[in-house]
Motif scaffolding. Structure first.
Motif, PDB file in Angstrom:
ATOM      1  N   ALA A 179       0.841  -1.189   0.000  1.00 17.15           N
ATOM      2  CA  ALA A 179       0.000   0.000   0.000  1.00 17.15           C
ATOM      3  C   ALA A 179       0.877   1.241   0.000  1.00 17.15           C
ATOM      4  O   ALA A 179       2.036   1.204   0.432  1.00 17.15           O
ATOM      5  CB  ALA A 179      -0.926   0.005   1.209  1.00 17.15           C
ATOM      6  N   ILE A 180       0.293   2.339  -0.490  1.00 14.54           N
ATOM      7  CA  ILE A 180       1.025   3.598  -0.556  1.00 14.54           C
ATOM      8  C   ILE A 180       0.060   4.740  -0.253  1.00 14.54           C
ATOM      9  O   ILE A 180      -1.076   4.761  -0.730  1.00 14.54           O
ATOM     10  CB  ILE A 180       1.696   3.762  -1.936  1.00 14.54           C
ATOM     11  CG1 ILE A 180       2.587   4.996  -1.971  1.00 14.54           C
ATOM     12  CG2 ILE A 180       0.659   3.790  -3.063  1.00 14.54           C
ATOM     13  CD1 ILE A 180       3.508   5.044  -3.185  1.00 14.54           C
TER      14      ILE A 180
ATOM     15  N   ILE B 279      -3.675   4.894   4.911  1.00 15.53           N
ATOM     16  CA  ILE B 279      -3.058   3.680   4.402  1.00 15.53           C
ATOM     17  C   ILE B 279      -3.821   2.506   5.008  1.00 15.53           C
ATOM     18  O   ILE B 279      -4.281   2.581   6.142  1.00 15.53           O
ATOM     19  CB  ILE B 279      -1.553   3.615   4.725  1.00 15.53           C
ATOM     20  CG1 ILE B 279      -0.848   2.568   3.859  1.00 15.53           C
ATOM     21  CG2 ILE B 279      -1.322   3.371   6.199  1.00 15.53           C
ATOM     22  CD1 ILE B 279       0.654   2.716   3.841  1.00 15.53           C
ATOM     23  N   ALA B 280      -3.971   1.431   4.262  1.00 18.68           N
ATOM     24  CA  ALA B 280      -4.791   0.319   4.745  1.00 18.68           C
ATOM     25  C   ALA B 280      -4.276  -0.999   4.214  1.00 18.68           C
ATOM     26  O   ALA B 280      -3.848  -1.081   3.051  1.00 18.68           O
ATOM     27  CB  ALA B 280      -6.243   0.514   4.339  1.00 18.68           C
ATOM     28  N   THR B 281      -4.325  -2.024   5.060  1.00 19.33           N
ATOM     29  CA  THR B 281      -3.918  -3.362   4.649  1.00 19.33           C
ATOM     30  C   THR B 281      -5.112  -4.308   4.534  1.00 19.33           C
ATOM     31  O   THR B 281      -4.968  -5.405   4.017  1.00 19.33           O
ATOM     32  CB  THR B 281      -2.918  -3.961   5.646  1.00 19.33           C
ATOM     33  OG1 THR B 281      -3.544  -4.048   6.933  1.00 19.33           O
ATOM     34  CG2 THR B 281      -1.674  -3.090   5.758  1.00 19.33           C
ATOM     35  N   ALA B 282      -6.267  -3.889   5.031  1.00 16.93           N
ATOM     36  CA  ALA B 282      -7.465  -4.726   4.973  1.00 16.93           C
ATOM     37  C   ALA B 282      -8.267  -4.434   3.719  1.00 16.93           C
ATOM     38  O   ALA B 282      -8.525  -3.264   3.398  1.00 16.93           O
ATOM     39  CB  ALA B 282      -8.341  -4.491   6.196  1.00 16.93           C
ATOM     40  N   ALA B 283      -8.665  -5.482   3.026  1.00 13.31           N
ATOM     41  CA  ALA B 283      -9.415  -5.299   1.791  1.00 13.31           C
ATOM     42  C   ALA B 283     -10.709  -4.523   2.027  1.00 13.31           C
ATOM     43  O   ALA B 283     -11.140  -3.740   1.169  1.00 13.31           O
ATOM     44  CB  ALA B 283      -9.718  -6.661   1.172  1.00 13.31           C
ATOM     45  N   GLN B 284     -11.307  -4.724   3.198  1.00 12.50           N
ATOM     46  CA  GLN B 284     -12.575  -4.053   3.504  1.00 12.50           C
ATOM     47  C   GLN B 284     -12.445  -2.540   3.552  1.00 12.50           C
ATOM     48  O   GLN B 284     -13.446  -1.827   3.459  1.00 12.50           O
ATOM     49  CB  GLN B 284     -13.122  -4.542   4.853  1.00 12.50           C
ATOM     50  CG  GLN B 284     -13.401  -6.034   4.920  1.00 12.50           C
ATOM     51  CD  GLN B 284     -12.213  -6.829   5.422  1.00 12.50           C
ATOM     52  OE1 GLN B 284     -11.075  -6.619   4.998  1.00 12.50           O
ATOM     53  NE2 GLN B 284     -12.465  -7.761   6.314  1.00 12.50           N
ATOM     54  N   ALA B 285     -11.246  -2.037   3.716  1.00 14.32           N
ATOM     55  CA  ALA B 285     -11.040  -0.595   3.800  1.00 14.32           C
ATOM     56  C   ALA B 285     -11.071   0.092   2.442  1.00 14.32           C
ATOM     57  O   ALA B 285     -11.146   1.311   2.365  1.00 14.32           O
ATOM     58  CB  ALA B 285      -9.714  -0.301   4.485  1.00 14.32           C
ATOM     59  N   TYR B 286     -10.987  -0.682   1.382  1.00 12.15           N
ATOM     60  CA  TYR B 286     -10.894  -0.111   0.046  1.00 12.15           C
ATOM     61  C   TYR B 286     -12.263  -0.030  -0.620  1.00 12.15           C
ATOM     62  O   TYR B 286     -13.043  -0.969  -0.576  1.00 12.15           O
ATOM     63  CB  TYR B 286      -9.924  -0.930  -0.813  1.00 12.15           C
ATOM     64  CG  TYR B 286      -8.486  -0.724  -0.394  1.00 12.15           C
ATOM     65  CD1 TYR B 286      -7.938  -1.444   0.657  1.00 12.15           C
ATOM     66  CD2 TYR B 286      -7.690   0.231  -1.032  1.00 12.15           C
ATOM     67  CE1 TYR B 286      -6.630  -1.237   1.065  1.00 12.15           C
ATOM     68  CE2 TYR B 286      -6.375   0.440  -0.632  1.00 12.15           C
ATOM     69  CZ  TYR B 286      -5.856  -0.304   0.416  1.00 12.15           C
ATOM     70  OH  TYR B 286      -4.561  -0.084   0.814  1.00 12.15           O
ATOM     71  N   ASP B 287     -12.499   1.128  -1.268  1.00 15.85           N
ATOM     72  CA  ASP B 287     -13.790   1.374  -1.909  1.00 15.85           C
ATOM     73  C   ASP B 287     -13.818   0.949  -3.367  1.00 15.85           C
ATOM     74  O   ASP B 287     -14.868   0.608  -3.896  1.00 15.85           O
ATOM     75  CB  ASP B 287     -14.111   2.874  -1.865  1.00 15.85           C
ATOM     76  CG  ASP B 287     -14.211   3.390  -0.452  1.00 15.85           C
ATOM     77  OD1 ASP B 287     -13.616   4.441  -0.165  1.00 15.85           O
ATOM     78  OD2 ASP B 287     -14.896   2.732   0.355  1.00 15.85           O
TER      79      ASP B 287
END
Length: 123
Positions: free
Chosen positions: A50-51, A103-111
């Motif tokens: 992630a970036i 920044i996020a490593t969990a898929a659920q955080a992404y829209d």
């Protein structure tokens, strides 16, 4: 609204390198945190890298030292440079974007998600 399109996946031999690209649309791309995930057949989606909008990066332990994530906000592009590939890296690689977190490593955080690009590493 952001649309993402990945490219660059192909068949490569173990030890080889690939660079994946993710083209984004949307006027506020520069404010999104971006990520790469991968999913192998029969396995759950796995965080890769992630970036942040400012360029800070984070990697899964399995790829640290081999993969490099980068972005060019002016071109609305994200990249994943993958070196020293192994058969365990074989998967569909997906580009993701979020404004929910710096920044996020969990898929659920992404829209937003792309359709993915297939990377196959032969032994």
């Amino acid at each position: 609204q952001v649309q993402l399109v990945e490219s660059g996946g192909r068949l490569v031999q173990a030890g080889g390198s690939l660079r994946l690209s993710c083209a984004a649309s949307g006027r506020t791309f520069s404010t999104y945190a971006m990520g790469w995930f991968r999913q192998a057949p029969g396995k759950e989606r796995e965080f890769v890298a992630a970036i942040t909008w400012s360029g800070s990066t984070y990697y899964a332990d399995s790829v640290k030292g081999r993969f490099t994530i980068s972005r060019d906000s002016a071109k609305k592009m994200q990249y994943l440079q993958m070196n020293n590939l192994t058969p365990e890296d074989t998967a569909v690689y997906l580009c993701a974007a979020t404004q929910n977190s710096p920044i996020a490593t969990a898929a659920q955080a992404y829209d937003y998600w792309g359709q993915g690009t297939q990377v196959t590493v032969s032994s």
